[in-house]
Design an enzyme around this catalytic site. Structure first.
Site, mmCIF file in Angstrom:
data_model
loop_
_atom_site.group_PDB
_atom_site.id
_atom_site.type_symbol
_atom_site.label_atom_id
_atom_site.label_comp_id
_atom_site.label_asym_id
_atom_site.label_seq_id
_atom_site.Cartn_x
_atom_site.Cartn_y
_atom_site.Cartn_z
ATOM 1 N N SER A 1 0.384 4.410 -0.559
ATOM 2 C CA SER A 1 -0.148 3.084 -0.245
ATOM 3 C C SER A 1 -0.938 3.189 1.045
ATOM 4 O O SER A 1 -0.672 4.070 1.874
ATOM 5 C CB SER A 1 1.002 2.092 -0.059
ATOM 6 O OG SER A 1 0.548 0.866 0.467
ATOM 7 N N TYR B 1 9.420 -1.184 3.683
ATOM 8 C CA TYR B 1 8.535 -0.706 2.621
ATOM 9 C C TYR B 1 7.571 0.337 3.176
ATOM 10 O O TYR B 1 7.391 1.409 2.582
ATOM 11 C CB TYR B 1 7.753 -1.869 2.014
ATOM 12 C CG TYR B 1 6.646 -1.413 1.092
ATOM 13 C CD1 TYR B 1 6.928 -0.843 -0.144
ATOM 14 C CD2 TYR B 1 5.304 -1.517 1.471
ATOM 15 C CE1 TYR B 1 5.922 -0.405 -0.981
ATOM 16 C CE2 TYR B 1 4.291 -1.080 0.634
ATOM 17 C CZ TYR B 1 4.597 -0.522 -0.580
ATOM 18 O OH TYR B 1 3.595 -0.079 -1.400
#
Length: 277
Positions: A132, A145
């Site tokens: 990501s 996260y």
């Protein structure tokens, strides 16, 4: 025919990748999910369907062995399964954080361990890890996260060097905001962790608003098909890149954070989330 094993294809990026790759006559695509009834559409498109839970050792072994029984080795592993446990560092329950790391980090690691012996024996292979832009920069209430995606960055960098002598190529795909159910799940996790009248109430509200607005934006967010395209490039390129940053907005944010440093990015976040200095 090269066997491609993709984790987490029940929705979003994994599903889009399977739908794109199954069209290629040189690939046999194995689409996986914890519940195979969620991916019957992929089976109808020509993918082979396998049950796979990346938090369960027996399930992971069975999936890899099924592919190896037919092809000798997994030719390509796409480590896509993952989710976002959102909330502030203080308020987020650690049992959810542990589940997230089991999926995003340890599941990815174990799947990699299981396919590597076959790839080494074959003298070739590709591993594509879905990271990501959140592995390169951090937004508030997403620390846990982001930590999982920073871990994927480190694992991928080490793996790329370690496996190169065996003919195995490793790439990291770093999507920005992608219009999948990820945003809804993240918002729900944030709501579950937040204390309504707690010290972070204003921040949590601002983060929830930003998640909603940003993922709806056609300028900031993109459909999962753009990530599927990057995955295909990583699989098929003669010399794949070490990293594929996906979406123009993600490229701007990643390079701005890198070039201008933490102080500037903190100032940007204070404006974005309207917090005190």
């Amino acid at each position: 025919m090269t066997a491609v094993l993709i984790t987490g294809t029940s929705s979003g990026i994994g599903r889009a990748a399977a739908q794109r790759l199954v069209r290629r006559p040189d690939l046999t695509v194995y689409a996986t999910a914890r519940k195979t009834e969620t991916i019957t559409e992929l089976a109808e498109s020509g993918a082979r369907v396998l049950p796979l839970d990346v938090t369960d050792e027996e399930s992971m072994r069975a999936a890899v062995e099924a592919v190896e029984a037919e092809h000798g080795a997994v030719g390509v592993l796409v480590n896509n399964a993952g989710f976002g446990e959102y909330g502030t560092i203080e308020e987020t329950r650690l049992d959810g954080v542990r589940r997230q790391f089991e999926t995003n980090v340890f599941g990815l690691s174990r799947m990699t361990q299981l396919v590597l012996p076959g790839m080494r024996e074959a003298g070739r292979g590709r591993i594509v890890n879905i990271g990501s832009m959140g592995g390169r920069l951090v937004f508030p209430a997403g620390g846990y996260y982001h930590a999982s995606k920073y871990a994927v960055e480190a694992l991928t960098d080490a793996l790329r060097f370690e496996t190169a002598p065996f003919g195995i190529k490793v790439s990291l795909v770093e999507p920005g905001l992608i219009r999948t159910r990820f945003s809804g799940d993240a918002a729900q996790n944030l709501a579950d962790s937040a204390v309504p009248s707690g010290p972070y109430a204003a921040l949590n509200s601002a983060v929830d608003h930003q998640i909603s607005e940003s993922f709806r934006s056609k300028l900031l967010a993109a459909p999962p098909e753009v990530v599927a395209t990057a995955i295909e490039r990583a699989i098929t390129a003669a010399r794949p890149r070490s990293r594929y940053v996906v979406t123009p907005a993600a490229k701007v944010l990643v390079h701005t954070r890198r070039l201008l440093g933490g102080r500037f990015f903190d100032a940007y976040l204070r404006v974005q989330f309207k917090t005190a200095p």
